[in-house]
Design an enzyme around this catalytic site. Structure first.
Site: not given
Lengths: 707, 707
Positions: A158, A197, A458
């Site tokens: 993203t 992350g 997701e």
């Protein structure tokens, strides 16, 4: 001086009620646990993992956890990751056991689950899904990523301005023919990789999604391994990254942003199972490229399991509390505890409270059934796919691709439906615990904040539901047009468009009739969508609310049909009396699912208004039938206090004392003053306004000033 | 070495779209603001207060606020309370202005609002509501509590084992005739006062709810002023209290527990407007005792306003983001921005996104209408009641009590409906902002956590909805039995039980017809409840789900009828074109309200399935009609960036740059390593398992050990 204080108050004893109901459980809790886990062996495995986790001093998660700031969460999470990495080595090569371990620890520490899930599931999953065998072997085993060793990976998909629309990502990977390399670049702030992350402080490498460009031609988004930090854990040149800071929840994850400023990587770092590039820049993409995103499926499947586990945890807390807590007398209490001396009712005996919680308990069981099913489908499909790609056996590959498409539909529908339901469950359970649900030590606050993101990441739930709904409509269209029978999980559609089935009052207690009603509605609503599409120039956006409903209804159909199947399989054996409670739960699940979509059932005449009134009545009586079993039904999850981690839901049921002691041990007795007491005292003792203004608005002063 | 990197990516420019839509707003935003605030004068007052608050350096609330731990929140809140206390003196004796100020600052800092609300609204409200004039004058003015001076109060009602059932509280106040005093005592842990805002570190006094006992006789729960801390801010003897610790949200509040161990207070500290005790222990309770809890009403009314304001804030963020954000191309985009070069659609142009957000925008307007109405009813009722009690004019008192009962029903229904809707709105808006909604800097995370408690405190929503629903059923019962016409806000019930009204397709665009349909349903559902009651031996618990629905439907009827009234009043004047947009919003509100209860409308035949299909279509077209006005409709709230406090919803609309800059300024560039980097590095560089085990499982060792 002596006071005479009379008090006939009786101290509440919630534990005794919970324990009494536990003793009178009518079925075998161990057998129910085995049913929920999928098999006797799986139940043994789950318990064994649970025990290892809860005894591990480094993995400990206590009530203090709810008080941590972001820094403390990050520190502790790092230590826990390191500990979990040792378990990978212990479990290897059995990755399934480690995955189960990860799913379980994620119930009590979701951010830890994500941290490792991003590395193993997303980063390594992308390499496994998109890389060649050699590429996977190098990064995973030669370099050690499979054991979180040598390499710590992140997943740079993203961007700040692009999330759901992956095909429109703007980071570029431009081929340099002379140097046989790619130049990875971030063209503008909007294309900054965002939410990554592990990027902020941890990752040494990333699986970077970027547009492959050769000689100005755009080949779409491909995946590249890009090193971020060197072996001294220092940033590589050209890499800029940072922390995106505080989040609603899961602050133990160091989500970051990444900007690439013309970073050069060797040509061989492009993952090339589905797309290859020759030295002189020719791009070859076999028709299998459609499988390139299959690695994302694993996350969605995991989230079905996570929704189940998280629901197990929170419904246990709310139900134990509702059995232990008394409030208000009840007209005609349905209590099975008439012996208790107190005159107020247990709150679970209030019908509204049963309507609030028991359908959610039924959903939890249904999610468990779905989780078992989709996990096993996922494993079977993936291994078939991999063997097909490896052997290039086109027949195997054909079946595998069909299964993969089914899995895409199933997981889209189930991921969105279950994560939404679980979020609703956490909030409803919190409210059902009244004021005490708002205490951080109840676990609901962080639980909600942590789970909330599951509805977004997701695959945003709204988008996934659109995809799933669209597939259902397409299946019906194909069936109506070609007379071809739908297959796989869509086979129920066959023949449903022709019959004029409506549920009658007597069908309400028949699970197969309820299933038939659901299937009939799915078929009618899909046909209706086809009509609307033809009226609206095939604009699929014109039926977006219908698609969303279809996705939910499909999920309910999925869970109910698999549940009925499990029930049928069990009928032969002696199961310690679990068949009846499961049937009751499945009935409540089906009826509450139908009730949620009652307007559509009524609109498409699958349900008459008379039957609907009966159906609502039946929900009430089902609640009463399930009521005496709620302690047994939640004990069957076998979550110890470690996994519950809530002052309101401990096994002993001694709610008030547990809560009271926890509050006192966590917050030191206040014997002097708070750090900010001086501010308050200064306020309380402040002089008058006139004094503080030095009397400069007094009449004497004003008189002086007027001349 | 030079790279040739081609990039034709165009940087996104969300601000330009928001500003263009702002320019093309078809109505006068100032006039709309005046409509929302209730009048031109109120609009001027609101703006003036807003400006003072947002410029005040001590009241500043920035993005850092989302990163604070509990300690920092508490410290800053204390300083802000002290600052607000100065504004009370400035506003005095006009408490209404200060109340407006408090309601506004609570939008951006809810915990601050609560801290002061507990002191002024609950502690002082209890004294005003339950004390004599002399008692109120002493504590409020002579001692200074009205200005948070000398006294800082808390409200000790709920106990660990009792919340909603106030009548069953267990703390005792035993009369000691000899000493003319009360002994306040906590009989056991379950009766510990719990959740008491301000108790942990701040309060000097509490309004304590305790059972009045004289000579062993229990007179029920009364209210007593009990000193907790002395003028040196040190705990009084016999008082034990502490912090109840971390919460889901609002951690700036020092909620505490209190245990009284035979604490003696003078007889005169009992609040005695409704119950008095003579020196020798005779208790006199006039029939007006039913008014004793009226002080709690203020909080419920305030929460309607707070739900409105909070919804204004969060719907603004989501709608600005949805106009600025592009994602996916759309089949037949309804965009009014065809000029934009990018090919992806603004997400607000996706129909599903409109269905998600625009009904919530309509609800926000409806809540504004409700807030204005109930605030003015509350003021009128309270002042009539006080003058009635003071003058003992029984006629005035009779009317006042009737009005108070109406207000009890209205506030119970509206408090529960609006706080629930607002919570749903925050979560829906968060999800509508995709991943970025999960950033703490979007404001949604803390916003949700802070608002969540509104559904629970000062009357649990489920309980309040039961009360409101019951009153509606009773009104219908009375009407059917006695032929007496219901009055006040229930007057709409008159005649509705007899007619067989059903909405036809052509009625869908007629607000008054929709209102009629709602009213018809309320009447039919209530009649149905009476049937069920007679079947179930008058057990009111048997109709608890119906009562909950009735409470919601009543709230929708309330908001719609008051909205239509406002619209009718406005028709005469030139209003800068706001009538049409308001009518559209009210229509969408009414239809989405009906859709929420479509199953009941269909079941009771107020709606046919054909009309229902049309109604859903009409919601879609209404969304398209409202779509071009969303920037204007949210600008009309006049919330500056200070009140919005979100990186996603600033007025300029420059979302990505705002967000990017904020993240960078709040999180220092990471140039070396995270504090926990050593843990990660040690993990990545760890030796093999065999090395770490000192080869003690190697074959050579095992051989040695085998002999």
């Amino acid at each position: 001086m002596s006071y005479t204080v009379s008090s006939n108050s009786v101290e509440p004893n919630p534990g005794s009620m919970i324990q009494e109901e536990r003793r009178s459980t009518s079925f075998n809790v161990q057998k129910m646990f085995e049913f929920l886990e999928g098999s006797k062996q799986k139940a043994v495995d789950t318990l064994s993992i649970m025990q290892q986790l809860e005894r591990d001093p480094i993995l400990r998660t206590s009530l203090r956890y709810y008080e941590y700031g972001t820094e403390k969460h990050r520190e502790e999470t790092a230590a826990k990751i390191s500990r979990m990495a040792q378990y990978i080595e212990k479990d290897a090569p059995d990755m399934q056991t480690f995955q189960n371990r990860l799913n379980l620890i994620a119930v009590v520490d979701p951010q830890l689950g994500t941290r490792i899930g991003v590395h193993l599931g997303l980063f390594l999953g992308a390499i496994r899904g998109n890389g060649t065998d050699n590429q996977f072997n190098y990064w995973a085993f030669e370099r050690g990523a499979a054991y979180i060793k040598g390499i710590y990976g992140c997943f740079a998909m993203t961007e700040l301005a692009h999330g759901s629309n992956v095909a429109a990502l703007e980071t570029t990977a431009t081929y340099n023919r002379k140097r046989k390399s790619f130049i990875i670049n971030t063209p503008h702030v909007g294309a900054t990789k965002w939410w990554i992350g592990g990027a902020a402080h941890s990752a040494t490498h990333t699986a970077c999604f970027a547009r492959l460009k050769v000689d100005g031609k755009d080949y779409g988004v491909k995946v590249f391994v890009v090193p971020l930090r060197d072996t001294a854990h220092m940033l590589q040149p050209g890499i800029a990254l940072g922390d995106i800071g505080e989040k609603m929840g899961r602050n133990g994850i160091d989500n970051g942003w990444i900007q690439f400023s013309n970073v050069e990587i060797p040509k061989e770092y492009m993952l090339s199972k589905f797309a290859t590039i020759s030295d002189d820049g020719e791009v070859i993409e076999p028709p299998l490229a459609q499988l390139a995103y299959s690695a994302l499926l694993g996350g969605r499947v995991t989230m079905v399991t996570d929704s189940f586990r998280t629901s197990e945890r929170f419904i246990t807390i709310a139900l134990r509390y509702s059995v232990g807590r008394r409030q208000f007398k009840q007209g005609k209490a349905a209590s099975n505890n008439k012996k208790m001396p107190q005159s107020e009712s247990q709150i679970i005996d209030h019908p509204l409270h049963q309507h609030r919680l028991l359908p959610l308990l039924a959903w939890t069981y249904a999610m468990g059934i779905a989780s078992n099913q989709i996990q096993s489908d996922y494993k079977a499909t993936l291994s078939m796919l991999e063997s097909g790609v490896r052997t290039q056996d086109m027949k195997v590959l054909g079946v595998a691709i069909k299964k993969l498409k089914q899995l895409f539909a199933d997981s889209a529908s189930l991921k969105s439906t279950c994560t939404w339901k679980c979020l609703q469950l956490i909030e409803e359970c919190r409210q059902a615990c009244g004021g005490h649900g708002y205490s951080a030590y109840s676990g609901f606050g962080k639980g909600y904040a942590d789970h909330a993101v599951q509805c977004t990441w997701e695959g945003d739930n709204d988008i996934l539901a659109q995809n799933a709904g669209r597939i259902t409509v397409q299946q019906v269209a194909k069936m109506l047009k070609t007379d071809m029978k739908p297959t796989g999980n869509f086979s129920f559609l066959a023949g449903k468009s022709k019959i004029g089935h409506t549920i009658d009052a007597e069908d309400i207690s028949d699970l197969s009739k309820l299933l038939l009603a659901l299937e009939t509605l799915i078929c009618r609503l899909s046909s209706n969508c086809l009509d609307l599409l033809s009226k609206n120039e095939q604009n699929w956006d014109s039926i977006s609310t219908e698609k969303k409903s279809l996705s939910h209804l499909y999920a309910i159909q999925y869970m109910l049909s698999k549940g009925i199947q499990r029930l049928t399989e069990m009928r032969q054996s002696n199961n310690g009396g679990i068949n009846t409670p499961i049937k009751l739960l499945l009935s409540l699940f089906a009826l509450s699912g139908i009730k949620e979509y009652a307007d559509v059932f009524l609109q498409f005449d699958v349900l008459s208004t008379q039957t609907y009134a009966k159906l609502k009545e039946r929900i009430g009586t089902l609640c009463l039938e399930i009521r005496p079993m709620v302690i047994g039904m939640t004990d069957s999850f076998k979550f110890s206090d470690f996994f519950i981690n809530s002052v309101l839901g401990c096994y002993n049921g001694d709610i008030y004392n547990d809560y009271w002691k926890a509050v006192n041990s966590l917050n030191d007795a206040f014997d002097t003053k708070a750090p900010y007491s001086h501010d308050l005292e200064a306020m309380l003792k402040r002089p008058t306004v006139a004094q503080r203004e030095n009397f400069e608005k007094g009449s004497k002063v004003l008189q002086k000033l007027s001349n």
